[in-house]
Design an enzyme around this catalytic site. Structure first.
Site, PDB file in Angstrom:
ATOM      1  CG  ASP A  13      38.850  40.194  39.100  1.00 46.99           C
ATOM      2  OD1 ASP A  13      38.026  39.667  39.868  1.00 46.99           O
ATOM      3  OD2 ASP A  13      39.200  41.390  39.183  1.00 46.99           O
ATOM      4  CD  GLU A  14      43.445  35.185  39.271  1.00 44.65           C
ATOM      5  OE1 GLU A  14      42.304  35.024  39.770  1.00 44.65           O
ATOM      6  OE2 GLU A  14      44.416  35.599  39.927  1.00 44.65           O
ATOM      7  CE  LYS A  16      39.587  33.922  42.322  1.00 46.29           C
ATOM      8  NZ  LYS A  16      40.071  35.058  41.513  1.00 46.29           N
ATOM      9  N   GLY A  40      34.336  38.652  43.508  1.00 44.64           N
ATOM     10  CA  GLY A  40      33.212  38.621  42.579  1.00 44.64           C
ATOM     11  C   GLY A  40      33.496  37.515  41.581  1.00 44.64           C
ATOM     12  CG  HIS A  41      34.497  34.084  42.581  1.00 49.00           C
ATOM     13  ND1 HIS A  41      34.893  33.097  43.435  1.00 49.00           N
ATOM     14  CD2 HIS A  41      35.430  35.064  42.701  1.00 49.00           C
ATOM     15  CE1 HIS A  41      36.014  33.468  44.055  1.00 49.00           C
ATOM     16  NE2 HIS A  41      36.345  34.662  43.616  1.00 49.00           N
ATOM     17  CD  GLN A 224      40.083  38.137  47.764  1.00 48.28           C
ATOM     18  OE1 GLN A 224      40.337  37.368  48.670  1.00 48.28           O
ATOM     19  NE2 GLN A 224      38.859  38.533  47.521  1.00 48.28           N
ATOM     20  CB  THR A 300      33.230  43.181  43.719  1.00 47.32           C
ATOM     21  OG1 THR A 300      33.252  41.761  43.770  1.00 47.32           O
ATOM     22  CG2 THR A 300      32.807  43.724  45.072  1.00 47.32           C
TER      23      THR A 300
HETATM   24  P1  GDP Z   1      37.058  35.412  39.252  1.00 50.59           P
HETATM   25  O1  GDP Z   1      37.022  36.499  40.269  1.00 50.59           O
HETATM   26  O2  GDP Z   1      38.406  34.777  39.168  1.00 50.59           O
HETATM   27  O3  GDP Z   1      35.965  34.395  39.421  1.00 50.59           O
HETATM   28  O4  GDP Z   1      36.826  36.116  37.847  1.00 50.59           O
HETATM   29  P2  GDP Z   1      35.673  37.205  37.501  1.00 50.59           P
HETATM   30  O5  GDP Z   1      34.383  36.495  37.389  1.00 50.59           O
HETATM   31  O6  GDP Z   1      35.778  38.351  38.428  1.00 50.59           O
HETATM   32  O7  GDP Z   1      36.198  37.736  36.111  1.00 50.59           O
HETATM   33  C1  GDP Z   1      36.369  36.891  35.011  1.00 50.59           C
HETATM   34  C2  GDP Z   1      35.494  37.413  33.873  1.00 50.59           C
HETATM   35  O8  GDP Z   1      35.870  36.785  32.672  1.00 50.59           O
HETATM   36  C3  GDP Z   1      34.022  37.098  34.064  1.00 50.59           C
HETATM   37  O9  GDP Z   1      33.262  38.092  33.471  1.00 50.59           O
HETATM   38  C4  GDP Z   1      33.864  35.767  33.308  1.00 50.59           C
HETATM   39  O10 GDP Z   1      32.546  35.564  32.841  1.00 50.59           O
HETATM   40  C5  GDP Z   1      34.803  35.992  32.154  1.00 50.59           C
HETATM   41  N1  GDP Z   1      35.468  34.791  31.611  1.00 50.59           N
HETATM   42  C6  GDP Z   1      35.876  33.671  32.260  1.00 50.59           C
HETATM   43  N2  GDP Z   1      36.543  32.855  31.408  1.00 50.59           N
HETATM   44  C7  GDP Z   1      36.545  33.478  30.208  1.00 50.59           C
HETATM   45  C8  GDP Z   1      37.104  33.157  28.934  1.00 50.59           C
HETATM   46  O11 GDP Z   1      37.762  32.135  28.750  1.00 50.59           O
HETATM   47  N3  GDP Z   1      36.920  34.064  27.936  1.00 50.59           N
HETATM   48  C9  GDP Z   1      36.232  35.231  28.106  1.00 50.59           C
HETATM   49  N4  GDP Z   1      36.095  36.041  27.068  1.00 50.59           N
HETATM   50  N5  GDP Z   1      35.688  35.555  29.297  1.00 50.59           N
HETATM   51  C10 GDP Z   1      35.862  34.702  30.329  1.00 50.59           C
HETATM   52  P1  IMO Z   2      38.216  37.862  43.097  1.00 50.39           P
HETATM   53  O1  IMO Z   2      37.968  36.743  44.085  1.00 50.39           O
HETATM   54  C1  IMO Z   2      40.525  41.403  42.098  1.00 50.39           C
HETATM   55  C2  IMO Z   2      41.826  43.921  45.451  1.00 50.39           C
HETATM   56  C3  IMO Z   2      41.224  45.308  45.560  1.00 50.39           C
HETATM   57  C4  IMO Z   2      42.395  46.047  46.189  1.00 50.39           C
HETATM   58  C5  IMO Z   2      42.985  45.009  47.141  1.00 50.39           C
HETATM   59  C6  IMO Z   2      42.519  45.155  48.581  1.00 50.39           C
HETATM   60  O2  IMO Z   2      37.010  38.291  42.374  1.00 50.39           O
HETATM   61  O3  IMO Z   2      39.376  37.530  42.224  1.00 50.39           O
HETATM   62  P2  IMO Z   2      40.223  44.557  49.818  1.00 50.39           P
HETATM   63  O4  IMO Z   2      38.835  45.065  49.596  1.00 50.39           O
HETATM   64  O5  IMO Z   2      40.378  43.080  49.675  1.00 50.39           O
HETATM   65  O6  IMO Z   2      40.840  45.058  51.086  1.00 50.39           O
HETATM   66  O7  IMO Z   2      41.095  45.248  48.638  1.00 50.39           O
HETATM   67  O8  IMO Z   2      42.591  43.751  46.634  1.00 50.39           O
HETATM   68  N1  IMO Z   2      40.846  42.808  45.386  1.00 50.39           N
HETATM   69  C7  IMO Z   2      40.568  42.129  44.273  1.00 50.39           C
HETATM   70  N2  IMO Z   2      40.997  42.296  43.002  1.00 50.39           N
HETATM   71  N3  IMO Z   2      39.713  40.376  42.407  1.00 50.39           N
HETATM   72  C8  IMO Z   2      39.305  40.185  43.680  1.00 50.39           C
HETATM   73  O9  IMO Z   2      38.600  39.097  44.054  1.00 50.39           O
HETATM   74  C9  IMO Z   2      39.696  41.100  44.677  1.00 50.39           C
HETATM   75  N4  IMO Z   2      39.452  41.220  45.990  1.00 50.39           N
HETATM   76  C10 IMO Z   2      40.170  42.262  46.415  1.00 50.39           C
HETATM   77  O10 IMO Z   2      40.870  45.819  44.309  1.00 50.39           O
HETATM   78  O11 IMO Z   2      43.361  46.333  45.212  1.00 50.39           O
HETATM   79 MG    MG Z   3      36.433  38.490  40.405  1.00 51.61          MG
END
Ligand code: GDP
Ligand code: IMO
Ligand code: MG
Length: 428
Positions: A13-14, A16, A40-41, A224, A300
């Site tokens: 959830d960085e 990506k 969940g991207h 991840q 997610t």
């Molecule tokens: P991913 O799994 O690495 O693709 O990240 P996620 O989409 O799960 O979570 C990142 C969240 O931060 C999402 O809701 C994005 O819309 C949001 N996001 C991404 N970059 C930024 C940013 O620079 N600032 C803020 N406030 N939100 C961001």
């Molecule tokens: P993205 O791509 C954050 C975590 C789960 C749990 C562990 C194992 O959006 O960054 P799993 O269902 O993979 O067997 O769960 O990994 N986890 C994530 N945490 N972002 C994700 O994906 C994750 N995918 C799995 O919360 O701790």
């Molecule tokens: Mg995510």
């Protein structure tokens, strides 16, 4: 151009999705190499937010072809829903989405085993997403898995489903799974998925390697993050695949010499969903404050993400494991209101100070972070377009991250929207 790998540096959830969408404009291919619908991207364009679980984040660019590689475990129901969802949003995937014939398929029993195992583990649970990821990879490595190509052959599929249901009887019984899976129903359901997905199933290694040979630009999108890596993460609180950059080779079928660069996605603080140690985790009150500011709820599962300070030991570990050329530093704007910002530079473990991320979970559980404290900038950054316009203290924070990791921050993200991005260095 070769392959650019995008890898998460922390616990996922960085951001990506945002960065892959941004960088893959004009790219020929964007490909996922591991994980599944546990990911969940999110991509935000104006008032529209799109969350992708299986389809690569490059899909919003009409000229970019997208690949779900052999290293991914695919839930066909989620994939079909995602295709429909994109269609409703006027994004046509016809002729530009490819699913590796070698990708393993998730069945309902994988999800049920995943969920039941978690329940049984009770206090020891991992906090999985319940998407059947672990059990599907178990079948893959047990050599009993069912792959995308199998969905196209009724005889093969029927045989493999029968075999799997037989082999799993003991597991079902031990987990108290009463639900009887009807082989006939499963066969019909998955044959139908096969027909729906047939136009997308392909030899994706060949497609990608042909593109590389033609000097096209290919993105490999990790899911991840480094600390969820099955080998190097905080085992057993990890996922069941390798998110680190090297896995792009086996997860797509490309040689390591085809990777030209690796971009590490680094959140300006740290979050984690699920169980497991987290040395820089905030105290409850501060945790709540940052969760609200950063909207830190899982894309997610909707679960609240645990939040903490930036941890330089983790960033350095990610650099070492994935060979990161540049960071994209995301969510800097979330820190805008803080009076001071802490950056973890070492851990005290049993009276000793260490500066490298420990591989032993017991050490991590007792690690006490040592912090450098920097002044906050207390000014809004989300409208800023040029690096020099960032507040001085924000630049000092970024510089501190660069100094301690030895890696440049190429991109600074100051909001979820594509436009809220500052290019600090030339990334390509
Ligand atoms: P991913 O799994 O690495 O693709 O990240 P996620 O989409 O799960 O979570 C990142 C969240 O931060 C999402 O809701 C994005 O819309 C949001 N996001 C991404 N970059 C930024 C940013 O620079 N600032 C803020 N406030 N939100 C961001
Ligand atoms: P993205 O791509 C954050 C975590 C789960 C749990 C562990 C194992 O959006 O960054 P799993 O269902 O993979 O067997 O769960 O990994 N986890 C994530 N945490 N972002 C994700 O994906 C994750 N995918 C799995 O919360 O701790
Ligand atoms: Mg995510």
């Amino acid at each position: 151009m070769g392959v650019t790998v995008i890898v998460g540096c922390q616990w996922g959830d960085e951001g990506k999705g945002k960065i892959v969408d941004l960088l893959s404009e004009g790219a020929d291919f964007c490909a996922r190499y591991q994980g599944g619908a546990n990911a969940g991207h999110s991509i935000v364009i104006g008032d529209k937010k799109i969350i992708l679980h299986l389809i690569p984040s490059g899909i919003l660019h009409p000229g970019t072809k997208c690949v779900i590689g052999n290293g991914v475990v695919v839930d066909p129901a989620t994939l079909c829903e995602e295709i429909e969802f994109l269609k409703k949003n006027d994004i046509d995937v016809t002729g530009r989405l490819f699913l590796s014939s070698l990708a393993h398929i998730i069945f309902p029993y994988h999800k049920l085993i995943d969920q039941q195992l978690e329940q049984r583990k009770a206090e020891e649970k991992i906090g999985t997403t319940g998407r059947g990821i672990g059990p599907a990879y178990v079948d893959k490595f047990n050599r009993t898995g069912i792959r995308a190509a199998d969905l196209l052959d009724e005889k093969v599929l029927a045989h493999k489903i029968d075999l799997n249901l037989k082999l799993k009887q003991a597991t079902f019984a031990s987990l108290g799974i009463e639900e009887a899976f009807s082989p006939e129903n499963l066969i019909q359901e998955y044959l139908a998925f096969g027909q729906r997905l047939k136009p997308f199933i392909a030899d994706t290694s060949l497609l990608i390697n042909n593109a590389i040979a033609q000097k096209k630009h290919v993105f490999a999108e990790g899911a991840q993050g480094t600390l969820l890596d099955i080998d190097f993460g905080t085992y057993p609180f990890v996922t069941s695949s390798n998110p680190i950059s090297g896995a792009a080779t086996t997860g797509l079928g490309i040689g390591p010499n085809k990777i030209s660069r690796v971009v590490g996605i680094l959140k300006a603080y740290t979050t984690r969903v699920g169980e497991g140690p987290f040395p820089t985790e905030f105290t409850q009150e501060f945790d709540e404050r940052i969760r609200q500011l950063g909207d830190e709820f899982g894309a997610t599962t909707g679960r609240p993400r645990r939040c903490g300070w930036f941890d330089a030991l983790i960033a350095k570990y990610a650099v070492r494991l994935s060979g990161i050329d540049y960071f994209a530093l995301t969510k800097l704007d979330v820190l805008d209101t803080l009076e001071e910002i802490k950056l973890c530079v070492g851990y005290q473990i049993g009276g000793k100070v260490v500066s490298e991320f420990p591989t032993n979970l017991a050490d991590l559980e007792i690690a006490v972070p040592e912090y450098a404290t920097l002044p906050g900038w207390q000014a809004p950054t989300s409208e800023i377009q040029n690096y020099q316009d960032l507040p001085q203290n924000a630049k000092r924070y970024i510089q501190a991250i660069e100094d301690i990791t030895g890696v440049k921050v190429g991109i600074v993200s100051v909001g979820p929207d594509r436009k809220q991005t500052i290019f600090k260095e030339k990334v390509f």
